[in-house]
Scaffold this motif. Structure first.
Motif, mmCIF file in Angstrom:
data_model
loop_
_atom_site.group_PDB
_atom_site.id
_atom_site.type_symbol
_atom_site.label_atom_id
_atom_site.label_comp_id
_atom_site.label_asym_id
_atom_site.label_seq_id
_atom_site.Cartn_x
_atom_site.Cartn_y
_atom_site.Cartn_z
ATOM 1 N N GLU A 147 0.844 -1.196 0.000
ATOM 2 C CA GLU A 147 0.000 0.000 0.000
ATOM 3 C C GLU A 147 0.877 1.242 0.000
ATOM 4 O O GLU A 147 1.969 1.259 0.591
ATOM 5 C CB GLU A 147 -0.893 -0.006 1.237
ATOM 6 C CG GLU A 147 -1.925 1.097 1.274
ATOM 7 C CD GLU A 147 -2.843 0.973 2.483
ATOM 8 O OE1 GLU A 147 -3.109 2.013 3.119
ATOM 9 O OE2 GLU A 147 -3.257 -0.152 2.797
ATOM 10 N N THR A 149 0.075 5.575 0.263
ATOM 11 C CA THR A 149 -0.912 6.642 0.371
ATOM 12 C C THR A 149 -0.218 7.990 0.265
ATOM 13 O O THR A 149 0.553 8.364 1.146
ATOM 14 C CB THR A 149 -1.672 6.550 1.708
ATOM 15 O OG1 THR A 149 -2.241 5.240 1.845
ATOM 16 C CG2 THR A 149 -2.770 7.591 1.772
ATOM 17 N N HIS A 150 -0.483 8.702 -0.822
ATOM 18 C CA HIS A 150 0.103 10.030 -1.055
ATOM 19 C C HIS A 150 1.626 9.995 -0.901
ATOM 20 O O HIS A 150 2.239 10.947 -0.407
ATOM 21 C CB HIS A 150 -0.493 11.056 -0.092
ATOM 22 C CG HIS A 150 -1.987 11.121 -0.104
ATOM 23 N ND1 HIS A 150 -2.710 11.415 -1.242
ATOM 24 C CD2 HIS A 150 -2.904 10.895 0.873
ATOM 25 C CE1 HIS A 150 -4.000 11.379 -0.959
ATOM 26 N NE2 HIS A 150 -4.146 11.063 0.300
ATOM 27 N N LYS A 330 -9.578 3.871 4.308
ATOM 28 C CA LYS A 330 -9.169 5.195 3.834
ATOM 29 C C LYS A 330 -10.355 6.151 3.726
ATOM 30 O O LYS A 330 -10.209 7.356 3.919
ATOM 31 C CB LYS A 330 -8.503 5.061 2.459
ATOM 32 C CG LYS A 330 -7.224 4.260 2.461
ATOM 33 C CD LYS A 330 -6.676 4.170 1.043
ATOM 34 C CE LYS A 330 -5.449 3.310 0.981
ATOM 35 N NZ LYS A 330 -4.932 3.179 -0.405
#
Length: 627
Positions: A147, A149-150, A330
């Motif tokens: 994973e 995220t940003h 999320k």
């Protein structure tokens, strides 16, 4: 095997010994090790001492037993004479029966380990090694990027796509979060700015940044090194932060982590400090024990709660043997979405469901182990009165005897009026109001503008009949003849998974009341339709109900499941061309004349909404009393 001469055989042997302890040594490296020990018999003692240190520490911290023996070195027998099973034993970190047989009696500390050997080991422990040669995977892969995220990566040479396999080496990124799952099973979540050196499936070097780690049993022994410390996992969840200003900080969320340090009195001795639940230390100087600091899981923010795996409420501790898990997504989700996701999860062969809390002890276990340090506002639980206002039910059908409703800002549940089509709040959640109300229960509506919930709690237990069809039902409601009814019973069932109409029709026929087989409701008269809408669905928060209607639009042939024609009904049709349909009783907040329930024809190729219900009718003729 390379023919190049080894310039520093002592350091190379220590390198191979560590690979064996990590169980990451390759066949080629094992051959090199055996060759070196054949060529340099004077180094066999140091090699044995290194294995003894590793095995002795494991023995001590697994059994609590102090070693008492100090075996002498044996240096006469060449490595090449070892039996094949001895070679396999070395490859797996075990001691063979030949010239290393002195180790088999009892694993022990290397009390006579020379200072020079200790220093070499310590230097090896705290070096930054990015060599791909340390990896057991033939292609050099050690982990998978599960994973991101940003995440803004600093070096484009490293794989950054979610799902990519990651080789040994340095990973750097400026902002965001990433999750790595190592081949050993270890899970690390990393927050930028950060620099992490992947060394092996069981070892990393954190140069800077913040990580939260979860270590399953198969990853026990995972090593996290920093400029100031070496941390050995013993089966736990913990956080590590490294910065130039504060050095290394380690906070143990749950379990045990061992901190290696150099004894101030005996500089030739490696010592370990056991850090357990809710303990934390700050290490400013390399290879020191540092100082105790205040524990704070919140320092690691979302990293900490995203690594939580199921926790067992052990029967030995008075629990039920079930496992509990906090899941943080999320994006916000509805209660129904959370219920569906929970029922789709499995752990150790046990199915999951939204958590059900039936005692104060269970409530406290969940609060302490999963929610105590959480920083978000709420998490869904398996409690709802969506089937009938004020009649709270657990998704498993367990008794609703224990409650822990919040008392701020008002006594809950308060059924706050937010959803105009069903009258209020129908879904249970854990909520906290920092400074006002600790974690307790609250009710929330499906379309709340005040709370957006992105977390839910899952409970894993042996299969339950109540969850066989992933649904929950209300007790049957009677329409007595004395009130102008037909004497039948009607039952609402909430479905927690997408299911086609034919499957639901079959499920309805498998249900009975007073020995009478049920079927999907057939609303044959206007009076029956009115009773279903007002008497059964008046305070129900499920907007779409499957009913016992099906047939062909093209041939204008709609029938109830009991065979009676329904062509005289007012049926709303889809704008898309379709022929074969099934019926749903659907709440329409913007109907032609006013908001209300309407019968709508749905194509048999289309499943209903993500969450829906169905109504079973039981044509009992002779019993007038209600259940």
């Amino acid at each position: 095997m390379s023919d190049q001469p080894v310039t520093n055989p002592s350091a190379q042997i220590i390198e191979f010994a560590n690979l064996m302890c990590d169980e990451t040594i390759t066949a080629e490296q094992r051959e090199q090790l055996e060759s070196l020990l054949d060529q340099h018999p004077e180094l066999r003692g140091a090699y044995l001492d290194y294995l003894r240190v590793n095995a002795g520490l494991i023995w001590r911290y697994r059994t609590g037993e102090e070693p008492t023996e100090k075996p002498a070195h044996a240096t006469s027998q060449p490595v090449s004479s070892l039996a094949n099973n001895d070679r396999v034993g070395i490859a797996n970190g075990r001691t063979p029966s030949g010239w290393t047989s002195l180790l088999r009696t009892r694993w022990a500390f290397a009390c006579a380990l020379a200072s020079s050997v200790f220093i070499a080991c310590l230097l090896w422990i705290n070096r930054t090694d990015t060599s791909v040669e340390r990896i057991a995977d033939g292609n050099g892969f050690v982990a998978t990027l599960r994973e991101a995220t940003h995440a803004v990566w600093s070096n484009n040479e490293r794989p950054v796509d979610v799902g990519s396999r990651v080789r040994a080496g340095t990973l750097q990124f400026n902002t965001g979060e990433a999750e790595l799952v190592f081949d050993s099973g270890a899970k690390l979540r990393l927050a930028g700015p950060a620099e992490l050196v992947l060394e092996s499936p069981l070892s990393v070097y954190l140069a800077k940044g913040t990580i939260a780690a979860h270590m399953p049993p198969e990853a026990v022994g995972f090593k996290i090194r920093t400029p100031e410390s070496t941390l050995i996992d013993q089966g736990t969840e913990f956080g590590v932060s490294v910065s130039e200003s504060d050095g290394t900080q380690v906070h143990v969320f749950r379990g045990q982590v061992d901190l290696l340090y150099q004894d101030a009195q005996e500089t030739s001795k490696v010592s370990r400090l056991e850090l357990r639940d809710r303990q934390a230390r700050s290490i400013a100087l390399p290879n020191t024990v540092g100082e105790e600091v205040e524990y704070s899981k919140s320092l690691f923010g979302s990293l900490a709660r995203r690594v939580v795996d199921p926790v067992e409420w052990k029967t030995a501790d008075g629990g039920n043997g079930h496992f509990y898990q906090l899941v943080v997504e999320k994006q916000p989700m509805t209660w129904h979405e959370a219920a569906q996701r929970a029922t789709s999860k499995h752990f150790r062969g046990m199915p999951g469901h939204l958590v059900t809390i039936t005692s104060s002890e269970e409530d406290q276990f969940v609060l302490k182990n999963l929610l105590e340090d959480a920083q978000f506002r709420g998490a869904w639980m398996g409690l709802t009165d969506v089937l009938r206002e004020g009649h709270y039910r657990w998704v498993t059908g367990e008794p609703y005897d224990y409650t822990n409703w919040a008392s701020w800002p008002d006594q809950q549940p308060d059924n706050f009026q937010e959803a105009d089509w069903h009258g209020g709040e129908d879904y249970g959640m854990y909520a906290q109001f920092p400074g006002k109300q600790p974690w307790a229960w609250n009710d929330l509506s499906i379309d709340s503008i005040h709370e957006k919930i992105s977390a839910y709690l899952v409970e894993y237990e042996p299969p339950l009949d109540a969850l066989r069809h992933r649904s929950m039902a209300l007790d049957p409601i009677h329409w007595p003849k004395s009130a102008g009814g037909n004497g039948h019973y009607y039952r609402i069932v909430l479905v927690l998974e997408p299911v086609d109409w034919e499957t639901i029709r079959q499920r309805a026929t498998e249900s009975q009341v007073h020995g009478t087989q049920g079927h999907l409701v057939a609303m044959e008269t206007a009076e029956e339709r009115e009773f279903v809408a007002k008497g059964i669905l008046r305070v129900c928060g499920i907007p779409e109900m499957m009913i016992g209607l099906s047939g062909s639009l093209e041939h204008n042939d709609l029938r109830w499941v009991n065979g009676l024609s329904a062509t005289n009904l007012q049926v709303e049709r889809s704008h898309l061309p379709t022929d074969l349909v099934y019926g749903v009783f659907r709440w329409n907040p913007a109907g032609k004349w006013q908001a209300g329930w309407e019968i709508r024809a749905m194509s048999t190729d289309v499943l209903p909404a993500d969450w829906f219900g169905y109504i079973i009718e039981y044509p009992v003729e002779s019993i007038e009393e209600s259940l």
